[in-house]
Write an enzyme that holds these catalytic residues in place. Structure first.
Site, PDB file in Angstrom:
ATOM      1  N   THR A 123     -34.983 -18.843  -1.326  1.00  0.00           N
ATOM      2  CA  THR A 123     -35.821 -19.690  -0.482  1.00  0.00           C
ATOM      3  C   THR A 123     -35.154 -19.974   0.866  1.00  0.00           C
ATOM      4  OG1 THR A 123     -36.716 -21.934  -0.303  1.00  0.00           O
ATOM      5  CG2 THR A 123     -34.798 -21.677  -1.704  1.00  0.00           C
ATOM      6  N   ASP A 124     -35.971 -20.305   1.856  1.00  0.00           N
ATOM      7  CA  ASP A 124     -35.422 -20.712   3.164  1.00  0.00           C
ATOM      8  C   ASP A 124     -34.798 -22.105   3.100  1.00  0.00           C
ATOM      9  OD1 ASP A 124     -37.751 -22.238   2.940  1.00  0.00           O
ATOM     10  OD2 ASP A 124     -38.599 -21.616   4.867  1.00  0.00           O
ATOM     11  N   GLU A 125     -35.073 -22.861   2.002  1.00  0.00           N
ATOM     12  CA  GLU A 125     -34.571 -24.245   1.944  1.00  0.00           C
ATOM     13  C   GLU A 125     -33.052 -24.306   1.841  1.00  0.00           C
ATOM     14  OE1 GLU A 125     -36.669 -27.034  -0.403  1.00  0.00           O
ATOM     15  OE2 GLU A 125     -38.615 -26.126   0.018  1.00  0.00           O
ATOM     16  N   TYR A 149     -32.925 -29.204  -5.575  1.00  0.00           N
ATOM     17  CA  TYR A 149     -33.538 -27.869  -5.701  1.00  0.00           C
ATOM     18  C   TYR A 149     -32.831 -26.866  -4.793  1.00  0.00           C
ATOM     19  CZ  TYR A 149     -36.678 -24.008  -4.543  1.00  0.00           C
ATOM     20  OH  TYR A 149     -37.192 -22.764  -4.281  1.00  0.00           O
ATOM     21  N   LYS A 153     -30.512 -23.527  -5.663  1.00  0.00           N
ATOM     22  CA  LYS A 153     -30.841 -22.170  -5.200  1.00  0.00           C
ATOM     23  C   LYS A 153     -29.685 -21.609  -4.362  1.00  0.00           C
ATOM     24  CE  LYS A 153     -34.138 -20.050  -5.653  1.00  0.00           C
ATOM     25  NZ  LYS A 153     -34.604 -19.104  -6.721  1.00  0.00           N
TER      26      LYS A 153
END
Ligand code: NAD
Ligand code: DAU
Length: 334
Positions: A123-125, A149, A153
């Site tokens: 993810t970009d997060e 989260y 990741k």
């Protein structure tokens, strides 16, 4: 190729399974999915009769089951994760267990079986949050995760790279922005808003609604993963984004416009703790190296998605009522 797709009963994983079986008539797919609340076998219902498809209910932290499935496949495409930021704020442990430990169990099995090709969906997060004038995230942006989260990741991404450097495992990683489209679980903003509005309920908008996400239609994300899996350079990371930056409140207003509803359905609610203000992706590397770019504009994609939810009322009503959780038992007699 015979692919082991983890998390293939979830939103993006199930779209990817449909994509692969449609686009690659020689390929076979084995899905390993625990069917947590986010897994829905109905997403794959029409594939139950397809001889190139097999479903296995199981946990990616279970080394025995993972080992036996990795042994039977040529490549692993790893989607399985706890994926909802709000849930990670309430229960971080589940995120560390599945996202970090589960990824390590899969990587070990891939290593044990002669170095199986491994694509990790991320993810970009992991890059943190952008200010309004910051350049978009790219493959060289330092990691700065800010929720349980995204931290979990980020941990999984680091493990994947460590297995490449330490054990020569043939890995790739993709870091993608916010997806939307068919089979999107209605706890996330777009499917929650559409289904609430179809049911005559309000849409909860966190804080001032001015947070920005870079939206990408899920089919475009599946095309990107498929390309990276088959043509990406081993050991590389590819950022995938939608050219679709929009404030949350603007997304909600677009949906209201498509549905012909008024702003009285917008309900501003308490903000998410640590709410990241803006995400955006520079996807020039995957465009340059693999010729990928988004094909669905955000306005067209939102129209198609509203139409999908309108015509798949039974699917989302079954999710919202909880009935979808009985589907596995009915199919497999368990
Ligand atoms: P999802 O929550 O819809 O699906 C996750 C799937 O994983 C479910 O089917 C669930 O049953 C399964 N799962 C969870 N824990 C498991 C375990 N321990 N063992 C086996 N299966 C398990 O998620 P999604 O939105 O489809 O996201 C898929 C992947 O893509 C995730 O890794 C996520 O981080 C990443 N991603 C998502 C987005 C997005 O916008 N949704 C964007 C970029 C990256
Ligand atoms: O950026 C990629 C990420 O996008 C993925 O890695 C995650 O798995 C995925 O869940 C998604 O995370 P977000 O937190 O951005 O998605 P969500 O749909 O939960 O929220 C989108 C934005 O809308 C966010 O700014 C929070 C806001 N929001 C969300 C919900 C559920 C609301 O305003 N109201 C809501 O009810």
């Amino acid at each position: 190729m015979k692919l082991l797709v983890t998390g293939g009963a979830g939103f993006i994983g199930s779209n990817f399974v449909h994509h692969v079986l449609r686009e690659h008539p020689e390929d076979e797919v084995v899905v390993l999915d625990l069917l947590t609340y986010a897994g829905n076998l109905e997403n794959l219902s029409e594939l139950q009769v397809n001889p190139r498809f097999r479903f296995v209910k199981g946990d990616i932290t279970d080394a025995e089951i993972v080992d036996s499935l990795v042994a039977q496949c040529d490549a692993v495409v790893h989607f399985a994760a706890e994926s909802h930021v709000d849930r990670s704020i309430m229960d971080p442990a589940a995120f560390v267990r599945t996202n970090v430990l589960g990824t390590q169990v899969l990587l070990d099995a891939a290593r044990r079986h002669g170095g199986r090709r491994f694509h990790h969906v991320s993810t970009d997060e992991v890059f943190g949050a952008l200010g309004p004038d910051d350049a978009p995230f790219s493959e060289v942006t330092p990691y700065d995760p800010r929720s349980p989260y995204s931290a979990s990741k980020a941990g999984s991404d680091h493990l994947v790279r460590a297995y490449f450097h330490t054990y020569d495992l043939p890995v790739t990683i993709s870091n993608c922005s916010n997806n939307y489209g068919p089979y999107h679980f209605p706890e996330k903003l777009i499917p929650l808003a559409i289904t609430n509005l179809l049911e005559g309920q309000n849409v909860p908008v966190y804080g001032d609604g001015k947070q920005v996400r870079d939206w990408l239609h899920v089919e475009d994300h599946c095309r990107a993963i498929d390309l990276v899996l088959r043509k990406g350079r081993i050991g590389e990371t590819y950022c995938v984004g939608g050219n679709g930056e929009r404030e949350n409140i603007a997304i909600v207003r677009t949906l209201l416009g498509i549905l012909g509803l008024g702003e009285d359905t917008i309900e501003y609610v308490k903000d998410r703790p640590g709410h990241d203000r803006r995400y955006a992706i520079d996807f020039s590397k995957i465009k340059r190296e693999l010729g990928w770019e988004p094909s669905v504009t955000l306005d067209e994609g939102l129209r198609r998605t509203v139409e999908w939810f309108r015509t798949h009322e039974a699917w989302w009503k079954s999710v919202k009522s909880g009935a979808y959780r009985d589907y596995y038992g009915k199919q497999y007699g368990k």
